[in-house]
Scaffold this motif. Structure first.
Motif, short mmCIF file in Angstrom:
data_model
loop_
_atom_site.label_atom_id
_atom_site.label_comp_id
_atom_site.label_asym_id
_atom_site.label_seq_id
_atom_site.Cartn_x
_atom_site.Cartn_y
_atom_site.Cartn_z
N ILE A 18 0.87 -1.18 0.04
CA ILE A 18 0.03 -0.15 -0.14
C ILE A 18 0.86 1.15 0.09
CG2 ILE A 18 -1.76 1.53 1.49
CD1 ILE A 18 -2.78 -1.41 2.41
N LEU A 19 1.89 1.42 0.88
CA LEU A 19 2.78 2.52 0.97
C LEU A 19 3.51 2.75 -0.28
CD1 LEU A 19 3.86 2.01 4.66
CD2 LEU A 19 2.10 3.41 3.90
N LEU A 66 -1.23 5.45 -8.07
CA LEU A 66 -2.55 5.81 -8.24
C LEU A 66 -3.15 7.06 -7.81
CD1 LEU A 66 -5.29 4.61 -9.30
CD2 LEU A 66 -5.61 3.37 -7.08
N PHE A 67 -2.77 7.39 -6.50
CA PHE A 67 -3.41 8.58 -6.00
C PHE A 67 -2.87 9.72 -6.64
CE2 PHE A 67 -4.67 6.95 -1.25
CZ PHE A 67 -5.34 5.88 -1.92
N ARG A 112 -8.05 9.12 3.90
CA ARG A 112 -8.35 10.31 4.60
C ARG A 112 -7.37 11.14 4.36
NH1 ARG A 112 -8.37 10.74 11.09
NH2 ARG A 112 -8.85 13.03 11.59
N LEU A 113 -6.11 11.10 4.22
CA LEU A 113 -5.30 12.25 3.96
C LEU A 113 -5.32 12.66 2.68
CD1 LEU A 113 -2.08 10.81 5.85
CD2 LEU A 113 -3.73 12.36 6.38
N ALA A 128 3.32 10.20 0.76
CA ALA A 128 3.05 10.12 -0.61
C ALA A 128 1.59 10.05 -0.92
CB ALA A 128 3.90 8.93 -1.20
N LEU A 129 0.92 9.03 -0.02
CA LEU A 129 -0.55 8.93 -0.33
C LEU A 129 -1.33 10.24 -0.50
CD1 LEU A 129 -0.96 5.77 2.00
CD2 LEU A 129 -1.06 6.01 -0.45
N THR A 130 -0.78 11.31 0.40
CA THR A 130 -1.78 12.40 0.01
C THR A 130 -1.66 13.17 -1.37
OG1 THR A 130 0.36 14.11 0.31
CG2 THR A 130 -0.79 13.19 2.53
N ALA A 131 -0.66 12.75 -2.38
CA ALA A 131 -0.63 13.08 -3.55
C ALA A 131 -0.48 14.62 -3.60
CB ALA A 131 -1.67 12.76 -4.16
#
Length: 377
Positions: free
Chosen positions: A15-16, A22-23, A112-113, A137-140
């Protein structure tokens, strides 16, 4: 203690490392907003050495109109909510070590982020972690700023991948070893003007009492000075002075607190280990005559409230968290015995029995600590 599930970690790692791409694609379809995320998930002492820069960020011309979110560690949640609420719009608190093996929870937090639509993400910790790099990174976000950092908390095979998540990676210049100064360098670069904070500070109501507080524990047991030495030291203090002694620490220090109390005379020593909320502990330290501690958050709290402190110091991170630079007034006095293997990042080269402290800790003698305590008594 339950053994971590490696398969769950592999899912979290996927995931990380994979979902940020993708995000970032999905982020192309949203308009940027003035939202900023600060990632700071280190321990309590690290937060004490960092938190004053929240005010600097809040009042800066560049980000004063941004909505600021702080993603932090549950360990110091009470401090942040009590002392720093005016500088932060939103708080998110996590246990970063737990998320490594909670992939669903990690994904939900990442989503959420992402939905919060941050324009800027700041990750000011020099020692980065896979979890914090991945969450950043997931915040994009359009701008993700951090340090180039080291590989103490992030294996190189992961770091080469997560380095790519950052739009700016600051390279720390030689000589910037003290953690407070590293944060100063970070925010001076982020804000593009010199930040001139000289030391950490915390506001408390000062009513100095004839109380001496001893913190015999440490987050890692091998960094604890021997309980037997603390016991003899306390007996010497009781014999040579009329101060009241408090034994303090987290719930993890309950056992060592009980060990000392069982061997000390009744009356002038109270055991508060595991019984005192963090915010109350700050007030106690702020009003104490002296703090004696291993290298724990208590030392940094004492420095921030200008209470004299003696720190029994090992060499794993020598110069990074302690000793403080000589220019800092009212800095803790550090008791240590320099060894050639200092700055090992606690990767000790010696064979150590279970339950024994690191050799650089045991090298600090009772006589040396007692000699310094007498100056305060």
């Amino acid at each position: 203690m339950q053994t971590p599930n490696r398969n769950l970690f592999r899912i979290t790692r996927f995931i990380l490392l994979r979902f940020p791409g993708l995000f970032r694609f999905l982020a192309r379809f949203r308009a940027p907003q003035q939202n900023l995320l600060l990632l700071k998930t280190d321990a309590i002492g690290d937060y004490i050495l960092f938190r004053n820069y929240l005010e600097v960020l809040r009042k800066s011309a560049r980000y004063k109109d941004y909505r600021i979110t702080l993603l932090g560690n549950e360990l110091w949640q009470d401090i942040a909510l009590e002392h720093d609420r005016e500088y932060v719009d939103d708080f998110i608190f996590i246990r970063p070590g737990d998320l490594d093996h909670l992939p669903l929870k990690t994904f939900k937090l990442g989503w959420r982020l992402f939905k919060n639509n941050y324009d800027v993400v700041l990750q000011p910790s020099y020692t980065r972690l896979l979890i914090t790099d991945g969450l950043a990174a997931l915040t994009a976000a359009r701008h993700i700023v951090g340090f180039m950092g080291d590989i103490e908390g992030l294996p190189e095979r992961y770091k080469t991948k997560t380095d790519q998540f950052y739009t700016i990676k600051l390279v720390l210049p030689a000589g910037k070893s003290f953690e407070f100064d590293r944060s100063q360098y970070f925010f001076s670069n982020v804000l593009d003007y010199p930040v001139n904070l000289k030391r950490p500070y915390l506001t408390v109501s000062k009513k100095i009492e004839k109380t001496l507080i001893i913190f015999p524990g440490a987050g890692v047991s091998k960094r604890r000075w021997e309980a037997e030495k603390f016991l003899v030291l306390i007996k010497l203090i009781l014999e040579q002075s009329n101060v009241r002694i408090l034994i303090a620490g987290s719930a993890d220090e309950t056992e060592i607190g009980n060990y000392l109390m069982e061997r000390l005379p009744i009356g002038r020593v109270n055991n508060l280990a595991g019984k005192t909320p963090l915010t109350q502990l700050i007030e106690l330290i702020g009003n104490a005559a002296l703090v004696i501690s291993n290298e724990t958050s208590a030392v940094h709290i004492a420095a921030a409230v200008k209470t004299p402190a003696i720190c029994i110091l090992g060499g794993g991170h020598f110069g990074r968290f302690a000793p403080y630079p000589v220019a800092v007034e009212d800095a803790p006095v550090c008791m240590f015995e320099q060894m050639e293997c200092y700055n090992c990042n606690w990767n000790c080269i010696y064979q150590i029995k279970d339950g024994d402290p690191f050799p650089c800790i045991t090298a600090v003698t009772l006589e040396k600590v007692w000699a310094d305590v007498q100056h305060y008594l």
